[in-house]
Design an enzyme around this catalytic site. Sequence first.
Site, mmCIF file in Angstrom:
data_model
loop_
_atom_site.group_PDB
_atom_site.id
_atom_site.type_symbol
_atom_site.label_atom_id
_atom_site.label_comp_id
_atom_site.label_asym_id
_atom_site.label_seq_id
_atom_site.Cartn_x
_atom_site.Cartn_y
_atom_site.Cartn_z
ATOM 1 N N GLU A 46 51.189 32.605 34.731
ATOM 2 C CA GLU A 46 51.010 32.594 36.191
ATOM 3 C C GLU A 46 51.525 31.257 36.724
ATOM 4 O OE1 GLU A 46 46.863 32.077 37.218
ATOM 5 O OE2 GLU A 46 47.157 32.851 39.260
ATOM 6 N N ASN A 106 50.705 35.197 45.338
ATOM 7 C CA ASN A 106 50.744 34.734 43.953
ATOM 8 C C ASN A 106 51.431 35.852 43.182
ATOM 9 O OD1 ASN A 106 50.224 33.935 41.331
ATOM 10 N ND2 ASN A 106 48.147 33.211 41.786
ATOM 11 N N LYS A 123 49.519 39.330 43.055
ATOM 12 C CA LYS A 123 48.142 39.250 42.564
ATOM 13 C C LYS A 123 47.156 39.817 43.582
ATOM 14 C CE LYS A 123 44.962 35.792 40.595
ATOM 15 N NZ LYS A 123 44.879 34.335 40.245
ATOM 16 N N GLU A 142 42.622 29.657 46.009
ATOM 17 C CA GLU A 142 43.610 30.741 46.046
ATOM 18 C C GLU A 142 43.480 31.579 47.310
ATOM 19 O OE1 GLU A 142 43.433 31.694 41.359
ATOM 20 O OE2 GLU A 142 44.985 32.748 42.470
ATOM 21 N N CYS A 168 46.190 36.708 35.982
ATOM 22 C CA CYS A 168 44.995 35.889 35.802
ATOM 23 C C CYS A 168 43.672 36.607 36.088
ATOM 24 C CB CYS A 168 45.122 34.618 36.622
ATOM 25 S SG CYS A 168 44.101 33.318 35.952
ATOM 26 N N ASN A 193 46.228 30.962 34.690
ATOM 27 C CA ASN A 193 45.905 29.524 34.749
ATOM 28 C C ASN A 193 44.385 29.494 34.912
ATOM 29 O OD1 ASN A 193 48.552 27.840 36.685
ATOM 30 N ND2 ASN A 193 48.738 29.427 35.164
HETATM 31 N N1 ING Z 1 41.814 31.535 37.457
HETATM 32 C C1 ING Z 1 40.567 31.895 36.894
HETATM 33 C C2 ING Z 1 40.604 33.236 36.176
HETATM 34 O O1 ING Z 1 40.214 34.271 36.679
HETATM 35 C C3 ING Z 1 38.160 32.218 37.174
HETATM 36 C C4 ING Z 1 39.449 31.820 37.866
HETATM 37 C C5 ING Z 1 37.818 31.704 35.906
HETATM 38 C C6 ING Z 1 37.349 33.095 37.785
HETATM 39 C C7 ING Z 1 36.656 32.123 35.295
HETATM 40 C C8 ING Z 1 36.165 33.525 37.166
HETATM 41 C C9 ING Z 1 35.801 33.011 35.926
HETATM 42 O O2 ING Z 1 40.985 33.178 34.999
HETATM 43 C C10 ING Z 1 42.695 32.232 38.206
HETATM 44 N N2 ING Z 1 43.831 31.600 38.552
HETATM 45 O O3 ING Z 1 42.469 33.376 38.579
#
Ligand code: ING
Length: 301
Positions: A46, A106, A123, A142, A168, A193
């Site tokens: 991503e 995205n 996304k 985001e 992601c 990411n």
């Molecule tokens: N990053 C993270 C993901 O979904 C996240 C944000 C991490 C949300 C962990 C919930 C728990 O992997 C992105 N860029 O979506």
Amino acid sequence: MTKLVIGGAQMGPIQRADSRALVIDRMVALLERAAQAGVEMLVYPELALTTFFPRWYMTDPAEIDAFFERDMPNAATAPLFARARELRIAISFGYAELTPEGRRFNTAILTDRDGRIVGKYRKIHLPGHSEYDPERSHQHLEKRYFEPGDLGFPVWRNADVVMGMAICNDRRWPETYRCLGLQGVELIMIGYNTPSVNSQKGAEGLEKRLFHSDLSLQAGAYQNATYVVGVAKAGLEDGHPLIGGSIIVDPDGTVIARAKTEGDELIVAPCDFAACAFGKTTIFDFARHRRPEHYGRITAQ
Ligand code: ING
């Protein structure tokens, strides 16, 4: 049935000050390593062209737009498309898209083995928030910088394989995989990411984040009898850690390749797409076993 050698081009950190040229050089170097390994389809992360900039609260439109691409391919990415074409490697990668109408997504693109863009995905599941949140250990904006995707979950037949993409946070939502699975998908490519620490739940550490990433990708593969490739941008970006953990998962849910580092690293697996047929014609034969008349709640607003 088709066989393809699939590669995951995990990328290490991209610092806010890093130029597109520096990043493209790293992506081309991974492409060369992929060619040496016989890779035919290479998946990048991503937002592969820039640092994960949604961690920064910005108000100046010019500062924000500097992270976006107006055209794809463009002057900065042309060397990557040209080399991929020469090496006959299909690629997918994510980037921040600014449309001529001024809309921001995205986005991820998919090329064929001649370097032509054959697919685009925007996304859909945007995590985080849109205004500065002082309660968080770091920002995850985001919802500030992107709109939810407006292209749905499409699939494309590419190199004779039914391919789909997600990005992601999409990988955490079972609907993502099922929308692709119902179209007969055989390979789902997901760049990510993912911060190593949760901005709201300090206790959840790296190990748990890696576990949840594997869990989501493996479940999606198994429950839809498809290969899934999850590819990280990892490491310390301006002091902010991102998880690695790139993997390739087979249609039975087994991890068949896994990254070991948090840097630029190539993972490779020969994939025989005939392996999708067993699950799709037995336990996950959707036509025979699904009961959509009882699923209305999951499409409700
Ligand atoms: N990053 C993270 C993901 O979904 C996240 C944000 C991490 C949300 C962990 C919930 C728990 O992997 C992105 N860029 O979506």
